[in-house]
Design a protein around this motif. Sequence first.
Motif, mmCIF file in Angstrom:
data_model
loop_
_atom_site.group_PDB
_atom_site.id
_atom_site.type_symbol
_atom_site.label_atom_id
_atom_site.label_comp_id
_atom_site.label_asym_id
_atom_site.label_seq_id
_atom_site.Cartn_x
_atom_site.Cartn_y
_atom_site.Cartn_z
ATOM 1 N N GLY A 86 0.831 -1.195 0.000
ATOM 2 C CA GLY A 86 0.000 0.000 0.000
ATOM 3 C C GLY A 86 0.866 1.244 0.000
ATOM 4 O O GLY A 86 2.035 1.208 -0.361
ATOM 5 N N ARG A 87 0.292 2.357 0.424
ATOM 6 C CA ARG A 87 0.996 3.626 0.502
ATOM 7 C C ARG A 87 0.955 4.149 1.925
ATOM 8 O O ARG A 87 -0.080 4.074 2.591
ATOM 9 C CB ARG A 87 0.350 4.666 -0.420
ATOM 10 N N ILE A 88 2.087 4.684 2.396
ATOM 11 C CA ILE A 88 2.164 5.294 3.724
ATOM 12 C C ILE A 88 2.535 6.759 3.544
ATOM 13 O O ILE A 88 3.517 7.081 2.866
ATOM 14 C CB ILE A 88 3.202 4.583 4.605
ATOM 15 N N THR A 89 1.728 7.632 4.133
ATOM 16 C CA THR A 89 1.985 9.063 4.025
ATOM 17 C C THR A 89 2.121 9.677 5.411
ATOM 18 O O THR A 89 1.573 9.159 6.396
ATOM 19 C CB THR A 89 0.849 9.786 3.284
ATOM 20 N N ARG A 90 2.849 10.772 5.489
ATOM 21 C CA ARG A 90 2.899 11.590 6.704
ATOM 22 C C ARG A 90 2.516 13.000 6.292
ATOM 23 O O ARG A 90 3.194 13.631 5.484
ATOM 24 C CB ARG A 90 4.291 11.599 7.329
ATOM 25 N N ILE A 91 1.402 13.477 6.828
ATOM 26 C CA ILE A 91 0.874 14.780 6.452
ATOM 27 C C ILE A 91 0.418 15.530 7.700
ATOM 28 O O ILE A 91 0.117 14.917 8.736
ATOM 29 C CB ILE A 91 -0.313 14.639 5.480
ATOM 30 N N PRO A 92 0.355 16.863 7.647
ATOM 31 C CA PRO A 92 -0.204 17.617 8.777
ATOM 32 C C PRO A 92 -1.629 17.169 9.044
ATOM 33 O O PRO A 92 -2.422 16.970 8.111
ATOM 34 C CB PRO A 92 -0.156 19.073 8.286
ATOM 35 N N GLY A 93 -1.962 16.972 10.320
ATOM 36 C CA GLY A 93 -3.295 16.493 10.650
ATOM 37 C C GLY A 93 -3.693 16.831 12.075
ATOM 38 O O GLY A 93 -3.151 17.731 12.707
ATOM 39 N N GLY A 94 -4.636 16.066 12.591
ATOM 40 C CA GLY A 94 -5.275 16.385 13.863
ATOM 41 C C GLY A 94 -6.598 17.069 13.569
ATOM 42 O O GLY A 94 -6.738 17.775 12.565
ATOM 43 N N VAL A 95 -7.583 16.874 14.421
ATOM 44 C CA VAL A 95 -8.924 17.398 14.154
ATOM 45 C C VAL A 95 -8.909 18.907 13.936
ATOM 46 O O VAL A 95 -9.430 19.420 12.939
ATOM 47 C CB VAL A 95 -9.895 17.026 15.298
ATOM 48 N N ALA A 96 -8.315 19.649 14.868
ATOM 49 C CA ALA A 96 -8.311 21.106 14.750
ATOM 50 C C ALA A 96 -7.594 21.560 13.480
ATOM 51 O O ALA A 96 -8.051 22.479 12.789
ATOM 52 C CB ALA A 96 -7.665 21.731 15.978
ATOM 53 N N LEU A 97 -6.483 20.915 13.171
ATOM 54 C CA LEU A 97 -5.727 21.305 11.982
ATOM 55 C C LEU A 97 -6.450 20.902 10.703
ATOM 56 O O LEU A 97 -6.470 21.658 9.721
ATOM 57 C CB LEU A 97 -4.330 20.703 12.023
ATOM 58 N N ASN A 98 -7.066 19.723 10.678
ATOM 59 C CA ASN A 98 -7.842 19.322 9.503
ATOM 60 C C ASN A 98 -8.965 20.315 9.220
ATOM 61 O O ASN A 98 -9.217 20.687 8.070
ATOM 62 C CB ASN A 98 -8.446 17.928 9.710
ATOM 63 N N VAL A 107 4.855 23.446 12.143
ATOM 64 C CA VAL A 107 4.475 24.861 12.179
ATOM 65 C C VAL A 107 4.788 25.529 10.842
ATOM 66 O O VAL A 107 3.986 26.314 10.313
ATOM 67 C CB VAL A 107 5.184 25.591 13.338
ATOM 68 N N ALA A 108 5.939 25.206 10.269
ATOM 69 C CA ALA A 108 6.311 25.766 8.969
ATOM 70 C C ALA A 108 5.298 25.362 7.898
ATOM 71 O O ALA A 108 4.912 26.176 7.048
ATOM 72 C CB ALA A 108 7.713 25.323 8.580
ATOM 73 N N ALA A 109 4.855 24.101 7.937
ATOM 74 C CA ALA A 109 3.869 23.622 6.967
ATOM 75 C C ALA A 109 2.543 24.357 7.133
ATOM 76 O O ALA A 109 1.882 24.702 6.140
ATOM 77 C CB ALA A 109 3.665 22.117 7.135
ATOM 78 N N CYS A 110 2.157 24.627 8.382
ATOM 79 C CA CYS A 110 0.913 25.354 8.648
ATOM 80 C C CYS A 110 0.988 26.783 8.116
ATOM 81 O O CYS A 110 0.022 27.317 7.569
ATOM 82 C CB CYS A 110 0.612 25.375 10.140
ATOM 83 N N GLU A 111 2.137 27.400 8.271
ATOM 84 C CA GLU A 111 2.304 28.770 7.801
ATOM 85 C C GLU A 111 2.263 28.838 6.276
ATOM 86 O O GLU A 111 1.700 29.773 5.700
ATOM 87 C CB GLU A 111 3.610 29.348 8.349
ATOM 88 N N VAL A 112 2.831 27.843 5.615
ATOM 89 C CA VAL A 112 2.770 27.788 4.154
ATOM 90 C C VAL A 112 1.318 27.683 3.693
ATOM 91 O O VAL A 112 0.934 28.247 2.658
ATOM 92 C CB VAL A 112 3.596 26.595 3.620
ATOM 93 N N LEU A 113 0.508 26.988 4.463
ATOM 94 C CA LEU A 113 -0.906 26.818 4.131
ATOM 95 C C LEU A 113 -1.730 28.070 4.407
ATOM 96 O O LEU A 113 -2.920 28.124 4.074
ATOM 97 C CB LEU A 113 -1.492 25.636 4.914
ATOM 98 N N GLY A 114 -1.127 29.057 5.055
ATOM 99 C CA GLY A 114 -1.840 30.300 5.335
ATOM 100 C C GLY A 114 -2.606 30.299 6.642
ATOM 101 O O GLY A 114 -3.539 31.089 6.823
ATOM 102 N N LEU A 115 -2.208 29.448 7.584
ATOM 103 C CA LEU A 115 -2.861 29.374 8.878
ATOM 104 C C LEU A 115 -2.113 30.247 9.885
ATOM 105 O O LEU A 115 -0.894 30.398 9.811
ATOM 106 C CB LEU A 115 -2.903 27.924 9.375
ATOM 107 N N VAL A 116 -2.849 30.800 10.842
ATOM 108 C CA VAL A 116 -2.242 31.640 11.870
ATOM 109 C C VAL A 116 -1.703 30.749 12.979
ATOM 110 O O VAL A 116 -2.480 30.046 13.654
ATOM 111 C CB VAL A 116 -3.266 32.651 12.440
#
Length: 290
Positions: free
Chosen positions: A31-43, A71-80
Amino acid sequence: MAPDVLCIGSVLWDVIGRAPRTMVKGSDVPGRITRIPGGVALNIAMTLRRFGLVPALLSAVGRDAEGDELVAACEVLGLVTDHLYRSDDLPTDRYMAVEGAGELIAAIADAHSLEAAGAKVLRPLEGALTGWDGPVALDGNLTEALLAEIAASPLFARADLRVAPASPGKAERLLPLLRHPGATIYVNREEAGLVAKTDPPDAEAGARDLLARGATRVLVTDGSRLAALGTAEGIVTRRPREVMVRRVTGAGDTFMAAHIAAEMRGEGRERALDTALRAAAEYVSGEGGE
């Protein structure tokens, strides 16, 4: 940026393994294994951003390499990210799931750092975000004690609270918030039964049970079956369109965020529910991208 919505809860790394075939206990398949930003609040925050809103994150993230990267990934996405609690002692949380043929096989949520941080994640509401009366997306990864504190806190007295459990295992943590006059509760049918102490046969019954327990406003989903929005005005039901399910982790968060965004645009009860169901269907089918 000034935020439009506060997202309070888990901000972590999702490690998800997906296989196209059906799996059972002991399965060992490619299969495929990914690591991505997540968590309920972040999703929720990421989906709100795709709808053009500016979400701010209130959570705990470690001052480790994984935390800096997140945190860097969140900032790239435009999140505060200015209001995150960054701990020197607590590691960045993680979530691990295995999915087979579009079904969740098993998952483990390691949100111990968020739980250990406790009320520290709410400090911005007594500082830079004092007097917040806008929408707040809140998830059940916070401890039951902290959720009870939030339910009684004057900091949230005027907030438009949007509340979801992180999983069925944490659904009962929402009980202190059930009677909050500004709370909208987002649950699936199983979670509705756990919170209401019933066994509803469908989403409409689940919504009715939660309203009977004192909830002001509830949204109950049930996979591909009818979803229900319940308020004092009555219960509205809608059926999601049929799609090929390719992923499930994060579907409920997408539904909740899309519904919040729709209502912030001024959509009515039926249209906002349709919008949220459409967004969730696009997500689980993979139409919304990875």
